[in-house]
Design a protein around this motif. Structure first.
Motif, PDB file in Angstrom:
ATOM      1  N   GLN A  58       0.829  -1.216   0.000  1.00  0.00           N
ATOM      2  CA  GLN A  58       0.000   0.000   0.000  1.00  0.00           C
ATOM      3  C   GLN A  58       0.859   1.259   0.000  1.00  0.00           C
ATOM      4  O   GLN A  58       0.580   2.211  -0.725  1.00  0.00           O
ATOM      5  CB  GLN A  58      -0.938  -0.011   1.214  1.00  0.00           C
ATOM      6  CG  GLN A  58      -2.029  -1.035   1.114  1.00  0.00           C
ATOM      7  CD  GLN A  58      -2.831  -1.196   2.397  1.00  0.00           C
ATOM      8  OE1 GLN A  58      -2.374  -0.839   3.491  1.00  0.00           O
ATOM      9  NE2 GLN A  58      -4.022  -1.757   2.275  1.00  0.00           N
ATOM     10  N   GLU A  59       1.896   1.256   0.812  1.00  0.00           N
ATOM     11  CA  GLU A  59       2.780   2.425   0.883  1.00  0.00           C
ATOM     12  C   GLU A  59       3.562   2.606  -0.420  1.00  0.00           C
ATOM     13  O   GLU A  59       3.787   3.732  -0.848  1.00  0.00           O
ATOM     14  CB  GLU A  59       3.730   2.313   2.078  1.00  0.00           C
ATOM     15  CG  GLU A  59       3.031   2.470   3.414  1.00  0.00           C
ATOM     16  CD  GLU A  59       2.304   3.807   3.553  1.00  0.00           C
ATOM     17  OE1 GLU A  59       2.891   4.865   3.213  1.00  0.00           O
ATOM     18  OE2 GLU A  59       1.138   3.800   3.993  1.00  0.00           O
ATOM     19  N   ALA A  61       2.479   1.818  -3.358  1.00  0.00           N
ATOM     20  CA  ALA A  61       1.522   2.374  -4.328  1.00  0.00           C
ATOM     21  C   ALA A  61       1.449   3.890  -4.167  1.00  0.00           C
ATOM     22  O   ALA A  61       1.421   4.628  -5.165  1.00  0.00           O
ATOM     23  CB  ALA A  61       0.150   1.739  -4.142  1.00  0.00           C
ATOM     24  N   LYS A  62       1.441   4.366  -2.931  1.00  0.00           N
ATOM     25  CA  LYS A  62       1.428   5.816  -2.678  1.00  0.00           C
ATOM     26  C   LYS A  62       2.714   6.468  -3.182  1.00  0.00           C
ATOM     27  O   LYS A  62       2.681   7.528  -3.799  1.00  0.00           O
ATOM     28  CB  LYS A  62       1.263   6.096  -1.188  1.00  0.00           C
ATOM     29  CG  LYS A  62      -0.087   5.737  -0.632  1.00  0.00           C
ATOM     30  CD  LYS A  62      -0.115   5.965   0.869  1.00  0.00           C
ATOM     31  CE  LYS A  62      -1.364   5.396   1.502  1.00  0.00           C
ATOM     32  NZ  LYS A  62      -1.324   5.492   2.978  1.00  0.00           N
ATOM     33  N   ARG A  63       3.838   5.820  -2.894  1.00  0.00           N
ATOM     34  CA  ARG A  63       5.130   6.377  -3.311  1.00  0.00           C
ATOM     35  C   ARG A  63       5.264   6.394  -4.832  1.00  0.00           C
ATOM     36  O   ARG A  63       5.902   7.275  -5.383  1.00  0.00           O
ATOM     37  CB  ARG A  63       6.282   5.578  -2.707  1.00  0.00           C
ATOM     38  CG  ARG A  63       6.439   5.796  -1.218  1.00  0.00           C
ATOM     39  CD  ARG A  63       7.490   4.868  -0.635  1.00  0.00           C
ATOM     40  NE  ARG A  63       7.669   5.140   0.778  1.00  0.00           N
ATOM     41  CZ  ARG A  63       8.847   5.278   1.363  1.00  0.00           C
ATOM     42  NH1 ARG A  63       9.958   5.148   0.663  1.00  0.00           N
ATOM     43  NH2 ARG A  63       8.922   5.530   2.652  1.00  0.00           N
ATOM     44  N   ALA A  65       2.810   6.801  -6.933  1.00  0.00           N
ATOM     45  CA  ALA A  65       1.748   7.598  -7.556  1.00  0.00           C
ATOM     46  C   ALA A  65       2.286   8.774  -8.361  1.00  0.00           C
ATOM     47  O   ALA A  65       1.784   9.075  -9.437  1.00  0.00           O
ATOM     48  CB  ALA A  65       0.761   8.085  -6.496  1.00  0.00           C
ATOM     49  N   ARG A  72       8.889   3.563 -11.818  1.00  0.00           N
ATOM     50  CA  ARG A  72       8.271   3.019 -10.613  1.00  0.00           C
ATOM     51  C   ARG A  72       8.988   1.745 -10.170  1.00  0.00           C
ATOM     52  O   ARG A  72       9.479   0.985 -10.984  1.00  0.00           O
ATOM     53  CB  ARG A  72       6.797   2.705 -10.855  1.00  0.00           C
ATOM     54  CG  ARG A  72       5.979   3.944 -11.074  1.00  0.00           C
ATOM     55  CD  ARG A  72       4.541   3.614 -11.316  1.00  0.00           C
ATOM     56  NE  ARG A  72       3.812   4.852 -11.549  1.00  0.00           N
ATOM     57  CZ  ARG A  72       2.577   4.924 -11.960  1.00  0.00           C
ATOM     58  NH1 ARG A  72       1.896   3.812 -12.187  1.00  0.00           N
ATOM     59  NH2 ARG A  72       1.999   6.083 -12.148  1.00  0.00           N
TER      60      ARG A  72
END
Length: 118
Positions: A58-59, A61-63, A65, A72
């Protein structure tokens, strides 16, 4: 990664020190092997291992974004339930061999340990 291998490794190392290792520690785990762009961690609880994996994904995915698609860092995380053979001083031994055998058979694997906790 091929385009900027050194830069990618620097960013990955940053993610490891800022996110992966603190989350592993927070979930009562420990990193016991680093391999280039990968790592192996052990947890006493499969619930802690899966919660850590979910949080890290989850973290990340935020990083990712705000990062261009080709820059990525996308992770693959696997969870293994059972003993792991570790070679060290002396002879190889199994991690987890000091633990008591489960009182119930492991019919459904790690799902039976986690249930609907996540």
């Amino acid at each position: 990664m091929e385009r900027d291998e050194e830069g990618t490794f620097v960013r990955l190392k940053s993610h490891r020190t800022e996110l992966f290792e603190p989350e592993i520690k927070k979930r009562h785990g420990r990193v016991f092997k680093l391999m280039g762009d990968g790592l192996l961690a052990e947890f006493a609880s499969v619930v802690d291992a899966v919660e850590c994996a979910v949080t890290v994904q989850q973290e990340m995915a935020k990083r990712n974004a705000g990062v261009m698609q080709d820059e990525r860092i996308v992770l693959r995380i696997g969870v293994h339930l059972g003993d792991v053979i570790v070679e060290g001083k002396g002879s190889p031994r199994r991690r987890g061999q000091h633990r008591q055998p489960p009182s119930k058979p492991r019919r459904a694997g790690w799902h039976s340990h986690i249930g609907y906790r996540l």
